[in-house]
Design an enzyme around this catalytic site. Structure first.
Site, short mmCIF file in Angstrom:
data_model
loop_
_atom_site.label_atom_id
_atom_site.label_comp_id
_atom_site.label_asym_id
_atom_site.label_seq_id
_atom_site.Cartn_x
_atom_site.Cartn_y
_atom_site.Cartn_z
N HIS A 126 17.42 3.32 51.60
CA HIS A 126 16.66 4.38 52.33
C HIS A 126 15.06 4.36 52.12
O HIS A 126 14.47 4.45 52.75
CB HIS A 126 17.54 5.45 52.83
CG HIS A 126 16.78 6.60 53.50
ND1 HIS A 126 16.49 6.49 54.65
CD2 HIS A 126 16.28 7.79 53.10
CE1 HIS A 126 16.16 7.52 55.26
NE2 HIS A 126 15.82 8.46 54.38
N ASP A 182 -13.55 -8.35 64.65
CA ASP A 182 -12.20 -8.69 64.13
C ASP A 182 -12.13 -8.01 62.71
O ASP A 182 -13.05 -7.56 62.33
CB ASP A 182 -11.62 -10.10 64.08
CG ASP A 182 -10.17 -10.15 64.04
OD1 ASP A 182 -9.53 -9.61 63.05
OD2 ASP A 182 -9.70 -11.23 64.97
N TRP A 194 14.97 5.15 44.48
CA TRP A 194 13.72 4.46 44.76
C TRP A 194 12.75 4.54 43.70
O TRP A 194 11.65 3.98 43.67
CB TRP A 194 13.02 5.00 46.12
CG TRP A 194 12.38 5.92 46.05
CD1 TRP A 194 12.49 7.48 46.26
CD2 TRP A 194 10.75 5.99 45.91
NE1 TRP A 194 11.50 8.17 46.10
CE2 TRP A 194 10.37 7.38 45.94
CE3 TRP A 194 9.98 4.93 45.82
CZ2 TRP A 194 8.89 7.78 45.57
CZ3 TRP A 194 8.38 5.47 45.62
CH2 TRP A 194 8.12 6.77 45.42
N SER A 250 1.50 -8.10 49.73
CA SER A 250 1.08 -7.70 51.15
C SER A 250 -0.15 -6.40 51.21
O SER A 250 -0.90 -6.48 51.87
CB SER A 250 2.17 -7.43 51.95
OG SER A 250 2.09 -7.01 53.28
N SER A 251 0.37 -5.26 50.53
CA SER A 251 -0.30 -4.23 50.75
C SER A 251 -1.60 -4.23 50.18
O SER A 251 -2.63 -3.69 50.67
CB SER A 251 0.48 -2.92 49.93
OG SER A 251 1.40 -2.75 50.36
N HIS A 305 2.08 8.84 42.53
CA HIS A 305 1.67 9.93 43.04
C HIS A 305 0.45 9.77 44.01
O HIS A 305 0.44 10.08 45.25
CB HIS A 305 1.16 11.27 42.15
CG HIS A 305 0.96 12.32 43.07
ND1 HIS A 305 2.10 13.15 43.45
CD2 HIS A 305 0.00 12.95 43.63
CE1 HIS A 305 1.64 14.08 44.25
NE2 HIS A 305 0.25 13.89 44.17
N GLU A 331 0.31 7.11 45.68
CA GLU A 331 1.25 6.39 46.87
C GLU A 331 1.71 7.61 47.83
O GLU A 331 1.57 7.30 49.00
CB GLU A 331 2.46 5.78 46.14
CG GLU A 331 3.49 5.33 47.45
CD GLU A 331 3.24 4.38 48.15
OE1 GLU A 331 2.19 3.52 47.75
OE2 GLU A 331 3.69 4.01 49.06
N TYR A 340 -0.19 10.02 48.47
CA TYR A 340 -1.27 10.27 49.41
C TYR A 340 -1.66 9.17 50.34
O TYR A 340 -2.27 9.20 51.35
CB TYR A 340 -2.66 10.61 48.41
CG TYR A 340 -2.25 11.84 47.95
CD1 TYR A 340 -1.80 12.94 48.62
CD2 TYR A 340 -2.30 12.10 46.63
CE1 TYR A 340 -1.55 14.24 48.13
CE2 TYR A 340 -1.99 13.31 46.01
CZ TYR A 340 -1.38 14.27 46.91
OH TYR A 340 -1.17 15.63 46.44
N SER A 400 -6.79 14.41 63.06
CA SER A 400 -8.16 14.71 63.54
C SER A 400 -8.65 14.28 64.64
O SER A 400 -9.31 14.95 65.57
CB SER A 400 -9.16 14.46 62.40
OG SER A 400 -8.61 14.85 61.06
N HIS A 446 3.50 15.87 37.18
CA HIS A 446 4.19 17.11 37.89
C HIS A 446 5.49 16.56 38.56
O HIS A 446 6.35 17.37 38.87
CB HIS A 446 3.50 17.61 39.03
CG HIS A 446 3.07 16.98 40.21
ND1 HIS A 446 1.80 17.17 40.84
CD2 HIS A 446 3.93 16.05 40.95
CE1 HIS A 446 2.08 16.31 41.94
NE2 HIS A 446 3.14 15.67 41.98
N HIS A 447 5.82 15.18 38.56
CA HIS A 447 7.10 14.90 38.79
C HIS A 447 8.40 14.77 37.56
O HIS A 447 9.31 14.57 37.81
CB HIS A 447 7.10 13.33 39.38
CG HIS A 447 6.20 13.32 40.46
ND1 HIS A 447 6.76 13.51 41.97
CD2 HIS A 447 4.87 13.00 40.75
CE1 HIS A 447 5.79 13.26 42.70
NE2 HIS A 447 4.64 13.00 42.13
N THR A 472 -6.68 20.27 50.55
CA THR A 472 -5.64 20.30 51.68
C THR A 472 -5.68 21.40 52.58
O THR A 472 -5.63 21.12 53.96
CB THR A 472 -4.35 20.03 51.06
OG1 THR A 472 -4.25 19.19 49.83
CG2 THR A 472 -3.21 19.89 51.96
N LYS A 497 -8.42 21.31 54.88
CA LYS A 497 -8.30 20.19 56.19
C LYS A 497 -7.44 21.35 57.26
O LYS A 497 -7.78 21.18 58.52
CB LYS A 497 -7.28 19.04 55.82
CG LYS A 497 -8.14 18.12 54.67
CD LYS A 497 -7.29 16.86 54.62
CE LYS A 497 -7.63 16.05 55.99
NZ LYS A 497 -9.32 15.51 55.97
N ARG A 529 19.80 16.68 44.30
CA ARG A 529 19.70 15.33 45.23
C ARG A 529 20.64 14.29 44.67
O ARG A 529 20.95 14.28 43.47
CB ARG A 529 18.52 15.00 45.10
CG ARG A 529 17.66 14.52 44.02
CD ARG A 529 16.20 14.43 43.99
NE ARG A 529 15.67 13.32 44.85
CZ ARG A 529 14.39 12.76 44.74
NH1 ARG A 529 13.76 13.04 43.89
NH2 ARG A 529 14.12 11.72 45.53
#
Lengths: 366, 185, 527
Positions: C78, C107, C143, C171-172, C255, C257, C259, C270, C304-305, C330, C333, C452
């Site tokens: 998932h 293009d 994950w 790919s990314s 991390h 990732e 963002y 926006s 922080h993880h 943040t 924004k 979790r």
């Protein structure tokens, strides 16, 4: 399928907030949590009320001509600096609490906590006490065959006992994968990492039973290795220590006694249900492709030597751990149980394993 | 494609393997970082140095613990569980180990120090943990570790734990790819 | 940005090829954008189906429909599918469709690589999903695949998982390179950097983040592969490695990732808020600077993880302060969006509803993130449902709502037809209620003490888990309505004008609807 559902009266609609806990540190953590929570609520209310006011008052209908402004340096500087100051106001007390948590002096009692797939081992370093705590909830409760008890999934076969008012230091490590030892009431959560020791300490004043859980995904039964700590008064603790020591002596005596197959099988079944059933299943059939079947296994039926060896040393590269930490009696009974059950005795050599065999195995043959 | 685009493209294409390499470079960087900060309670071998020896040390209790990683049937324990020491002096402690199986086995002990901010102040001159231990069936050995806790140990620490976890590495003998060691040497 | 456009009719140009080869060989940014979007929709539904299995199992205490072993495979897949198959390709799809049109380019800069970067993606996910049928089952280590659970203790399918992550990464990276080269070199004359639409800015920053961290992820899985098959010990303590090192490398990727999955959403929201407020975006340049500072800060907050792995005090304090610092840009924004709406002339079409919900719910997710940054409190939150609630608040009503808003906002431009506004609003309200009923109670469950990745739980968590499951079913099944609305719009409906929304600004609104197969073969003139 759902013969029994959870008794709803037991469930708690009001379990909304963090556990306050019963130690000084846990109270401080709770206060910190509430402080930040209310700051966040205040920020949220401030921002959203402006926004909802706009949604209410500045619709196309009520305000057909939009204003033209698109910057305001003073405002922008203000809303950069003010949040910054608020953050400092939060970070300072948080850092102070953290320094207290990290204040690591010697403990009165040092307990080594080792995470295993899927149980905890507790070793009292000063008192030479060592035991495992397994989930004691019945499999039938988990599979909804009987009603669930009050402490469903948060009960163990042996609680960690600590005295009130003493500084207890937990030395947390793991045997296989990473686990994490969490006891909300003490505000302790420390990862248990194989090869490394982490420490956490607590002083609990209030006797009682406190429950926690493993919080790092550690495989299949991650959700089934709870933590239960019983805090008692000093004299009760001393008595408990004495009892544990006597138990150990008794167990040593048991290895020298003569055992019948029946005694071993009935004792072995208990051990099997705690230690083996998760993988090898009640039926001894295992799970195809992951956990091999014991029923009809050639080793279990005919190869006593290898059978003992596997339990003592585990199987490299497979989920089978070494169970050498079990006592000689326990090992002999559980092996005998598997050799006598599921028709294995009839189809195989039917030999039993006695505690002496395990003692012999441990004496190396050169 | 115009010239500017080609230039950007080349820069980015070079950046990708560089970042991939950086991922690997994090391994030795992390070790250096651990050694400097004592992160993770890792302990590295240090040179003998007279600077560390202090006339006036302060008392400290040094606690030894041993853990068998899974599938490790050896008997492995500290000869003395708690050693009362003084900072700034060398001590030698031993661990007894016995191969309880009937096969030849190789083991590796991995050290860890708690609390982690003590690790940087624990200096090991000799340690069995820097080498592999090979024992014949039934063989016993006494494994020494010579160490000193420097005077600079933060004063709130009154008790240092030195833990060893012993791993069975019989099956991956001969492989010297243990990345960390390559870089450290 | 104001633009004066001569609309070129390019009759001489060839249209799309016919049949399946159009899609297989296409190098057209719009075709590839469409492919990415449909692919991500498919993945969203597959990942969503897994979420339904998870919530069904958690509906009540006790094991009911799956075994713990399979449950762990579900949570792992998932997560991987939603992140790498749902959110990221959807943003790449939007970038393909919109970036060239927004900057007045004909293009993408590297059209053939564009085709390749899409077409390897389905194989990556086929491999990943096929692991479900392998001996020992699919990856079951979450994950975040922490070693040694994902190395020494992993099922055999882990090798296929690693291979599939490598393909996704490739790919990314290709997609990101393409975006950067396009934005840096193919802007129409007059489109200066500080004149670019914010979506383009957000993607430029995202693309740089991708190029910086996807190779690190590739490195991490390569080390895993070597540990598993070639006897190295990067993460194995026995050989001198360190399982905690894995977490450092993983979160060094992980991390940024996070963002990567939210910056393009900032861009989208926006635009939408600006359009439906009929007022110029407040604080354009501070928006750009905020995104840049968030991106840079994302490289120094990874630990922080890992507050509970036993970091030294100094490291805990550093990462706590650095993490809290992110709240400043943040916040800027969010304040800018509110200021944009303030004294505007607001209407509430479906895209605007999703955008407003984004601002509110993303802010809730952001605030719970701030709480998680407080280390002592994190000792109580870490790895509980509070964290699950937090990141689902920033990812579902955050990233995914922004994608839905984008689809409603630009689908008239893509298909030439207006979507059904009534159905769109229905979809919004069902999703809005569903998301909150699902994830808000998870805050309670987490604070009350449920970790979790638990397939079963003790009784005090039962009530709110049931509520959460009901919300999840509501949210899950409402997405079939979304599928229906999109299909209906693609097949017909009220014709859209080229302007579509009266308040919309930007080059993409100057071309016809549906956008011709080739746009801006000659660069537009921009003041």
């Amino acid at each position: 399928m759902l013969t029994f559902v959870a008794p709803m009266a037991k469930a708690d609609w009001f379990a909304l907030n963090m556990t306050r806990g019963i130690t000084d540190i846990s109270n401080e953590v709770f206060e910190l949590h509430m402080l930040i929570f209310w700051i966040c609520v205040a920020i949220g209310v401030a921002v959203f009320s402006v926004m909802f006011y706009s949604i209410y008052a500045h619709t196309k209908k009520k305000n057909p001509v939009p204003a033209k402004f698109h910057e305001n340096h003073k405002l922008e500087i203000a809303w950069t600096i003010i949040p910054f100051l608020i953050l400092i106001a939060m970070a300072v007390p948080a850092s102070k609490t953290l320094v207290k948590i990290y204040d690591d002096t010697a403990g009165d009692i040092n307990i080594q906590v080792t995470g295993y797939q899927w149980k905890w081992q507790y070793q009292y370093l000063e008192d030479d006490i060592s035991f495992f705590a397994n989930l004691s909830t019945d499999l039938d409760e988990i599979y909804n065959l009987v009603p669930k008890g009050e402490n469903y999934l948060q009960e163990v076969d042996e609680m960690v006992v600590i005295p009130a008012g003493k500084k207890i230091r937990f030395l947390i490590t793991a045997n296989d994968v990473i686990h994490s030892w969490w006891l909300p009431a003490f505000a302790i959560k420390q990862d248990a990492i194989p090869g490394f020791v982490n420490t956490a300490w607590t002083i609990v004043e209030e006797p009682g039973i406190y429950r926690g859980r493993c919080t790092e995904l550690c495989g299949k039964n991650h959700g089934f290795m709870p933590i239960v700590v019983k805090v008692v008064e000093q004299d009760e603790y001393d008595e408990w220590v004495l009892n544990k020591r006597n138990e150990a002596i008794k167990l040593a005596e048991l290895t020298t006694k003569d055992w019948t197959a029946q005694e071993l099988v009935s004792r072995g079944q208990e051990i099997y249900d705690v230690n083996c059933v998760a993988c090898h299943q009640v039926s001894g059939q295992g799970i195809t492709g992951i956990f091999p079947a014991l029923a009809g296994s050639d080793i279990v039926m005919n190869d006593k030597e290898r059978n003992i060896e596997i339990l003592m040393e585990g199987v490299q590269g497979a989920a089978m751990n070494s169970f050498s930490y079990l006592s000689e009696v326990e090992l002999a009974s559980v092996i005998t149980y598997t050799r006598q059950s599921w028709g294995n005795a009839e189809k195989g050599d039917g030999e039993i394993v006695i505690p002496k065999d395990i003692v012999d195995y441990k004496e190396p043959k050169i | 494609m115009n010239k500017g685009a080609k230039k950007t493209l080349i820069k980015l294409v070079v950046a990708v393997p560089l970042m991939f390499a950086f991922g690997f470079a994090l391994v030795p960087l992390y070790d250096v970082f651990c050694e400097v900060t004592g992160l993770n309670g890792k302990v590295f071998q240090s040179e003998h140095s007279d600077d560390l020896i202090a006339e006036q040390g302060r008392p400290l209790s040094l606690q030894f613990i041993s853990t068998n990683n899974e599938n490790m049937p050896w008997k492995f324990e500290p000869s003395v569980k708690v050693l009362k020491i003084e900072t700034g002096k060398y001590y030698t402690a031993t661990f007894s180990v016995k191969n309880t199986t009937n096969k030849k086995m190789t083991a590796q002990a991995v050290p860890s120090v708690a609390p982690s901010n003590a690790a940087a102040h624990l200096k090991k001159l000799e340690c069995f943990c820097f080498e592999k231990q090979e024992l014949m069936p039934g063989e016993e050995a006494l494994l020494p570790v010579k160490l000193l806790v420097s005077n600079e140990l933060p004063s709130n620490i009154k008790n240092v734990i030195l833990s060893y976890t012993i791993f069975d590495i019989t099956d991956y003998n001969d492989i010297e790819l243990a990345s960390n060691q390559i870089v450290m040497e | 940005m104001s633009a004066v456009i001569e609309n070129h009719h390019e009759d001489h140009d060839h249209g799309p090829a016919k049949g399946i080869t159009r899609w297989l060989y296409t190098t057209n940014h719009k075709d590839i954008g469409t492919l990415y979007l449909w692919f991500s929709f498919a993945m969203f539904l597959i990942g969503g189906a897994m979420a339904m299995i998870i919530r069904a199992e958690l509906f009540q205490p006790g094991m009911q429909i799956v075994e713990p072993e399979f449950y762990n495979q579900m949570i792992t897949l998932h997560g991987l599918i939603m992140i790498f198959g749902g959110v990221m390709p959807a943003f790449v799809g939007l970038a393909n469709w919109l970036v060239p049109m927004m900057i007045g380019a004909p293009d993408m800069a590297l059209p053939r690589m564009n085709n390749l970067s899409f077409w390897i993606l389905p194989f990556a996910f086929l491999i990943l999903l096929s692991s479900l049928f392998m001996e020992g089952g699919a990856p079951n280590f979450g994950w975040t695949f922490y070693a040694p659970l994902s190395t020494t203790y992993a099922p055999p399918s882990v090798t296929f998982f690693i291979f599939s992550v490598h393909i996704m990464g490739a790919s990314s990276i290709m997609g990101a390179i393409n975006v950067v080269v396009t934005i840096m070199n193919m802007r129409a004359p007059g489109v200066g950097l500080m004149k670019m639409p914010l979506f383009v800015w957000s993607w430029l920053i995202t693309a740089y983040l991708l190029i910086a961290v996807m190779p690190v992820l590739a490195g991490a899985v390569t080390m895993m592969l070597m540990d598993i098959h070639f006897g190295t010990s990067f993460f194995n303590a026995a050989g001198g490695g360190d399982p905690v090192l894995f977490q450092h490398i993983f979160w060094f990727f992980g991390h940024p990732e996070v963002y990567i999955m939210i910056l393009p959403a900032f861009g989208i929201v926006s635009h939408i808020i600006e359009t439906f407020s009929r007022k110029q975006l407040f604080g354009y340049s501070s928006m750009v600077w905020a995104m840049l500072s968030i991106a840079i800060l994302s490289f120094v907050v990874w630990a922080h993880h890992m507050f509970t792995v036993g970091l030294p005090l100094a490291a805990e304090i550093f990462f706590m302060w650095a993490t809290m610092l992110i709240a400043v840009p943040t916040g800027v924004k969010v304040f800018n969006w509110v200021a944009t709406m303030f004294r505007g002339s607001l209407t509430f079409e479906t895209p605007m509803l999703f955008a407003i919900a984004f601002v509110v719910l993303f802010t809730i997710g952001g605030l719970s993130g701030l709480m998680l940054a407080i280390v002592p409190a994190d000792f109580q939150y870490h790895d509980t449902y509070f964290v699950v609630a937090h990141f689902h608040y920033v990812l579902v009503p955050g990233a995914i709502f922004s994608i839905m808003a984008a689809v409603y906002y630009w689908i008239p431009k893509w298909s030439g037809n207006m979507y059904d506004e009534r159905l769109g609003k229905l979809h919004f309200w069902l999703s809005f209620v569903g998301v909150n009923v699902t994830f808000f109670p998870q805050h309670f469950i987490g604070l009350a003490g449920m970790p979790r990745r638990y397939p079963d739980y003790s009784l005090q968590f039962a009530d709110w888990n049931m509520v959460s499951s009901v919300g999840a079913f509501l949210f899950g099944f409402s997405q079939l309505l979304f599928l229906f609305i999109v299909l209906k719009t693609v097949m017909g409906g009220k014709k859209a004008t080229s302007q579509v929304w009266d308040g919309a600004r930007g080059l993409e609104w100057t071309v016809a609807s549906p956008a011709p197969y080739h746009t801006f073969s000659t660069p537009p003139k921009v003041d």
